[in-house]
Structure formats: structure tokens, C-alpha cells
Design a protein around this motif. Sequence first.
Motif, PDB file in Angstrom:
ATOM      1  N   ALA A 184       0.821  -1.202   0.000  1.00  0.00           N
ATOM      2  CA  ALA A 184       0.000   0.000   0.000  1.00  0.00           C
ATOM      3  C   ALA A 184       0.858   1.256   0.000  1.00  0.00           C
ATOM      4  CB  ALA A 184      -0.926   0.002   1.217  1.00  0.00           C
ATOM      5  N   ARG A 185       2.116   1.115   0.355  1.00  0.00           N
ATOM      6  CA  ARG A 185       3.004   2.279   0.353  1.00  0.00           C
ATOM      7  C   ARG A 185       3.687   2.469  -0.997  1.00  0.00           C
ATOM      8  NH1 ARG A 185       7.222   2.251   2.980  1.00  0.00           N
ATOM      9  NH2 ARG A 185       7.078   4.415   3.610  1.00  0.00           N
ATOM     10  N   LEU A 186       3.593   1.489  -1.870  1.00  0.00           N
ATOM     11  CA  LEU A 186       4.408   1.519  -3.082  1.00  0.00           C
ATOM     12  C   LEU A 186       3.559   1.783  -4.308  1.00  0.00           C
ATOM     13  CD1 LEU A 186       6.565  -1.592  -2.268  1.00  0.00           C
ATOM     14  CD2 LEU A 186       7.240   0.780  -2.090  1.00  0.00           C
ATOM     15  N   ARG A 187       4.183   2.444  -5.286  1.00  0.00           N
ATOM     16  CA  ARG A 187       3.483   2.776  -6.517  1.00  0.00           C
ATOM     17  C   ARG A 187       4.316   2.322  -7.705  1.00  0.00           C
ATOM     18  NH1 ARG A 187       0.817   3.197  -3.048  1.00  0.00           N
ATOM     19  NH2 ARG A 187      -0.404   4.889  -2.182  1.00  0.00           N
ATOM     20  N   SER A 205      -1.157   8.114   2.664  1.00  0.00           N
ATOM     21  CA  SER A 205      -1.661   6.813   2.257  1.00  0.00           C
ATOM     22  C   SER A 205      -0.830   5.694   2.864  1.00  0.00           C
ATOM     23  CB  SER A 205      -1.645   6.698   0.738  1.00  0.00           C
ATOM     24  OG  SER A 205      -0.331   6.848   0.297  1.00  0.00           O
ATOM     25  N   GLY A 206       0.302   6.035   3.465  1.00  0.00           N
ATOM     26  CA  GLY A 206       1.144   5.014   4.067  1.00  0.00           C
ATOM     27  C   GLY A 206       0.527   4.516   5.357  1.00  0.00           C
ATOM     28  N   VAL A 207       0.359   3.209   5.433  1.00  0.00           N
ATOM     29  CA  VAL A 207      -0.229   2.633   6.638  1.00  0.00           C
ATOM     30  C   VAL A 207       0.680   2.868   7.826  1.00  0.00           C
ATOM     31  CG1 VAL A 207      -0.875   0.489   7.746  1.00  0.00           C
ATOM     32  CG2 VAL A 207      -1.523   0.904   5.402  1.00  0.00           C
ATOM     33  N   GLU A 256       4.575   9.552 -10.659  1.00  0.00           N
ATOM     34  CA  GLU A 256       3.690   8.657  -9.904  1.00  0.00           C
ATOM     35  C   GLU A 256       4.430   7.455  -9.362  1.00  0.00           C
ATOM     36  OE1 GLU A 256       2.789   7.630 -14.209  1.00  0.00           O
ATOM     37  OE2 GLU A 256       3.678   9.221 -13.042  1.00  0.00           O
ATOM     38  N   GLY A 257       5.693   7.286  -9.809  1.00  0.00           N
ATOM     39  CA  GLY A 257       6.493   6.210  -9.246  1.00  0.00           C
ATOM     40  C   GLY A 257       6.902   6.518  -7.821  1.00  0.00           C
ATOM     41  N   LEU A 258       6.902   7.759  -7.480  1.00  0.00           N
ATOM     42  CA  LEU A 258       7.338   8.129  -6.147  1.00  0.00           C
ATOM     43  C   LEU A 258       6.227   7.859  -5.152  1.00  0.00           C
ATOM     44  CD1 LEU A 258       9.012  11.450  -7.101  1.00  0.00           C
ATOM     45  CD2 LEU A 258       9.976   9.178  -6.977  1.00  0.00           C
ATOM     46  N   ILE A 259       6.623   7.575  -3.955  1.00  0.00           N
ATOM     47  CA  ILE A 259       5.638   7.242  -2.947  1.00  0.00           C
ATOM     48  C   ILE A 259       4.886   8.488  -2.517  1.00  0.00           C
ATOM     49  CG2 ILE A 259       7.421   7.512  -1.236  1.00  0.00           C
ATOM     50  CD1 ILE A 259       5.935   5.686   0.494  1.00  0.00           C
TER      51      ILE A 259
END
Lengths: 342, 393
Positions: A107-110, B44-46, B35-38
Motif C-alpha cells: 500500500a506504500r508503493l506505486r 496513504s502510508g499505513v 507517480e512512481g514516487l511514494i
Amino acid sequence: MRNPLLRHATVCVALAVVLVLLTYVFDAFTDYKIAGVAIFFIAAAGLTVLTGVNGQLSLGHGALMAIGAYTTSLLLKEQPQLPMILPLLAAIVSTGVAGAVIGVAAARLRGPYLAGATLALAVGLPQVAVHYGSVFGGNQGLPVPVPTPPSALGGDFPNERWLAWIAIAAALITLFLLANLVSGATGARLRAVADDEAAASLAGINVARIQVLAFVVSAACAGLAGSLFAYWVGLTAPSGFGLSVSLQLLSAIVIGGLGSLSGAVLGSFLVVMAPFTISDLAGNLNLSSDVANNLPLALYGVVLIVTMLAFPRGIQGALFSLWRLAKRNLRRPQAPTVSTTA
Amino acid sequence: MTQESVGVGPTQPLGEAPAPSPRRERKAALLVAPEGLIARHRGSGVMARTAVPAFRTTYGFISHNFPAIIMIGILASVLGVLAQGGPTLMGNQMRNALVLGAIYALIAIGYTMVYGIIELINFAHGDVFTLSGFYAFLIADHFGINKLAASSGFGLLVALVVIFAVSMLLAGITGVLIERVAYRRLRDAPRLAPLITAIGVSFLIEGFMLAFFGPDNVTTHQASWINGNAFTLGAVAVRWTDLFVLGMALVLMFALGAFVTRTRLGKAMRSTAQDRQAALICGININRTIATTFFIGSALAAAGAIIYSINYGSLKWNLGFHVGIIAFTAAVLGGIGNIVGAGIGGFLIGMIYVFGGSLAGGAWSESLIFAILVLILTFRPVGLFGVDVASRS
């Protein structure tokens, strides 16, 4: 039928009747292939929810299938007499838990980073089975007994047909559950997150939770598929769950039509059947055995490329635009826009 | 308020690391997809939101000092090897690590360039690497280049120039062809479509090599081209091969760096990577620029393949698959889209592979690489150098 629940149930029951009848028509080997398509579809449908609907790319579903398969075979190693349903459920649960853990990280990665992480999973996890050979059987793997049909079906009922029935049942239950999930409110949330995370978040959706949910659902499907795959092959070995499985799953859902469950059905059919067909073809061409054995891989590559170039939105997408085109032309037969050669 | 100041985010670095200004970051987006970057700041990071502050601080600390931690890890394993096998083993392994790293670096650059410009993980790249190794093998065997290389010092030089030039040219053409046939038409298709054709191209090339060169190792003769030791450091023999391999890799990488930063075409590449539409408006020929990117990436992979066969003396049809995955890891380690990062990442992965494998046992080398990949992605998803190293514009 306005009620989607009823509609999905009707479609699934109809499919079940047709498929079960088909298993009587075909010979044992074709039944075996049908079972393969059904098993592959379960994993592909799960991946559709994750990648197609929720927009998270996973290159690691082969590894999730491996978790399911190893859960099943380890259980069967200890308790060979377990009824088949228990190893299947155990595989779903264990893979679902693994999916939750991976999902929290994912969920942290794109984009490429998610692809990289799941790639590492796909390549790294089967190696664990090799390193801890005493538990997982190393490269030789663990044998899985062939499921035998109950005696009520008669003595000469082929094992392949029974396996096909189980696989079809599992696939249709999966299809029913996922179709309801995707068409309901959760499906809307999944799609909203895929379209625009910021907007989804502003609309009150917990983005991370939805992404983890998608991973868990998807992993559970992969676990079920992996478990059935172990029965199908009769063996759970690391080589059976390499990166190529993950890539084939991805190919199946993209070729079928990304984000659509019926696309996953079409894609699974193509991806499982194409190698068999190509092998038969190559065998009939009277080539030297070296080339004949190795040609299928190259031809399979060509099939992937050509299908994708012809239908960038997948077969499902192509059928859909064809349908729309036909409908428009039927309504206005004098419409000059479409030439027959186009 | 106080709690917030304890919590560490990407814009609030600990210690001495200076916060990159947003302006600099934007300028620095050499070949990086945004959009590759977090999206950590979006919440949105848990981990970032649910974890307790102490955990968050630790996480932030590791995240920010990740390059240092990796370096310390590598240094520790080098020292570990030194303690285990003395300076001879360490020296030999260092040599192995540098040569392996050079190969990974050359391949990783191809991954990172292609990703940077069309946001595609080019799964066929590893197979282009193997295929160009076979090009070199065929050229060397069928045009008397092997004999020429064995004849004299001058002959060897000519042989090397010919083999590098021709194979790199052929590989470049292969790359351009692949892009033309399998990727260009899908440039505006859904994003996963070209990924599938890339997988298809990979299968096609592998099947082709399997059919023509068989399923076993193929011995190439380039390994015997360069003989003898250049010098010895203590008990460590440094072969001419090692010097040549390393020198060649470095020359190519610096040449690429100069090309990307100093030439018009390089500038076109950078602007296409940044914003294709804007580049198009500025009159840049997008198709030619992307084709150039594929040409260069594949040519560098060919150089890597020749170096591979000079150093290891054999090729196999599915070699590119594994080497490619590891090189991809190197590209992610350096921050994908970042050319300099990919070069450095390749060498770091070479060190981790050799020294980590030496300490933990060779069978663990690859698992170690993937463990590192998972660590990078957990703690520092933008890679060691993020976006700021490659910005020279």
C-alpha cells in the motif's frame, strides 16, 4: 434481471451445467485441460481485482500460489487422509494472511516500485523452498496425491473429470463472489482508489485499507488456485511457481481485457490452451526435434505480441467495441461512418 | 506540535541531510516518473499513520540514512570477508565484485533509461543482453576474429574494436526494432499493454536462442583473448582482463553521461522523459528520441554481454532472465529513471552479491539481493539517490 446477485447466480449455475455436461463430451485429457483453465482462472480473477480493478500491479502472484500449494502439500504430508476441502480452506487462509502482510507493505508503493517488490517476491519465495529442503522438499518438491472421485459416482469415473468438477466448482464460486464484490459498493471504492487516490481519500475512502483489502482478496484467490494447482500437477515444486507463472497470470488478464472478470475467463483460456495447441502444431510440422521442442516458447511470445497489438484493450475490450459498432449500425443502417474494410 | 516535530517525514530530515527544495526536486526529475514516487505526504502510508511515534521516528531515521546504512552493511561484509579469508580473499572478491558490478551497471542503465522515457519495465532487456552476447559469439567464430585476436597485440586491439562495434550496433538495431514493432503502437494504450508485449518479446527471443543454441551452456572463445596478469597486489593477481573490463565499462558509462548531458539528442531525451507532450510542442522528434534511447540501452547491454563472455567464457539461452532481474534491482536501488544511480547501483549490487554471498554461502547471493530490494522498497522506495543525483540540467 435487475438484481445483480440473482443475475450472477443464474450465470454461474448455467455455466456449471454447461461445463459439467462438456466434461462428459470430452476425453480425459481435455477434461484435465479444462481443470487447468479453471484453476488458472481463479488466480487470474483474483489478480483482476487487484491489478485491473484496484490498479495495483503485482508480478508476484505465482509466489502467492506457491504459498497455497505448499500449505496444501505440507498438510497432506502430515495428514494424508484429510478431506479435500480442508487443505483448500487452509490454503485460502494462509495465503490471505500472507496477502495482508504483503498488502500493508504494498500500500506504500506505486508503479515500478510495487512491480519491483512483487518481482522480488516472485523470484525470492520459491528459493526459500530450495534452501529449507528438509521441510519443503527442495527442488524435488512434495508429492500431492491425486484426488479420487467418491465411489457414489461409479467405479470407472475418471480422476480427471472429478478434478475438473472440483476446479469448475471452485472457479464458479470464486467468479460469483468476485462478481458481487466488484459490482457492489466495495467495487466502487476499489475503482475510485485506482482512478485517483487523492480524490478517493477526499471522498472519505480509507485508501490504504482498500488497497490492503484488494491484496487480501486477490491473495486468497491465488491461494485457492495454488492449492488446486498442486492437486492438478500432483507435485509442489519451486520450479512450478517461478516468475513465469506470475507473468502468465498478468498476460491472461491483460489479453482478456483488464479489469473485467469475463476478460479473465477469456485470457485464462487463451494462456492455458495456447501452449498445448502450439505444441500440437509444432509436433505436426515434421520439424527436427530440437526446433520442435523449443519453438513453442517463441510462438507463445509471438501470440502475446500479436494479440496485444491487435487488441490493446484486450479481447474483451475489442468485443465490446465490436458490439457497440454493430448496435449502432443496426439502428442506423444508412450510417456512412464505417466501411467494411476498416 | 512537539510530537509532530519528532516525527520524521521526507521533508523533515534528521541530522545533517539537507532537505531538497521542491524547486530542485522538480528540476531533478531527469528520467523519473512522478507517480512512481511514494505518496507518503498524502497519508496513504499505513505505517506512517498508524504506528506509534517512537516507531515512526526509527522508521524515519532508517529511511533517511538508508544510503549510509547500505554502505556500512557493504563495508561490514567486506571486513567480514577480510577477517574470514585474509587480504587475499578480500582482494580477489573485490576484483570479482567490480567486474560483476560493471556488467550489472551496464544492463541496469538500459532498464532505467527505458523506464525513464516511456515508463515501461522492459522485460525483454535481459534477453537482448544474452542475444547480443550470441551476436558477438557468432561474429567472433565466423569471421576469423578469434584468430586475429590471438595473432598479435595489434590484432587483439582490432578484434576488440570490431567485436564491440559490430555487436553493439546489431544490438542497438535489435532494440530499435523491438521498440518499433512491439512498443510504439501501444504508447497510448493502457499502461499494462506494452508490459505484456515486452513479456512476449522476452519469450520470443528466449525461444529463438533455445532453438538455435540449445538448452546447454555455450562456450565462447573470447575468454582466451586477453591473457596474463597486469600486476599483483600482495597475493592478489589483477588480470589484464579485469582492467580491460572495468575500464571499458567506465568509459562507456562516462561517454553516455556526456551524451545525455552535453548533446542536443541527450537534451531531447531528458525533455521527452520529463514531459512528452511539452517536448513534442517544442519540436522534438519523439519517435526518434525514444528509438535512440532503445538503441543506446541495447548497445550498452551488448557491451555488458561481451564483457560477460570475455570474463566468464560461456553463455546460456536463459542467462538474461536472471541477470536482468538483478540488474533491474540495481536500477531500483539507484532510483529508477536515474542513470547515474543505475550505474552506481550496479556496482553496489555487485559488491552485495559477491561479499554477501561469500559470507553467507553462495546459494544465498540471490536471496540476499532480493532481501535488499525489499528493504529498499520498505524504507526508501525512491532508491538510494532518489531524484537528485542525475540532475545536471
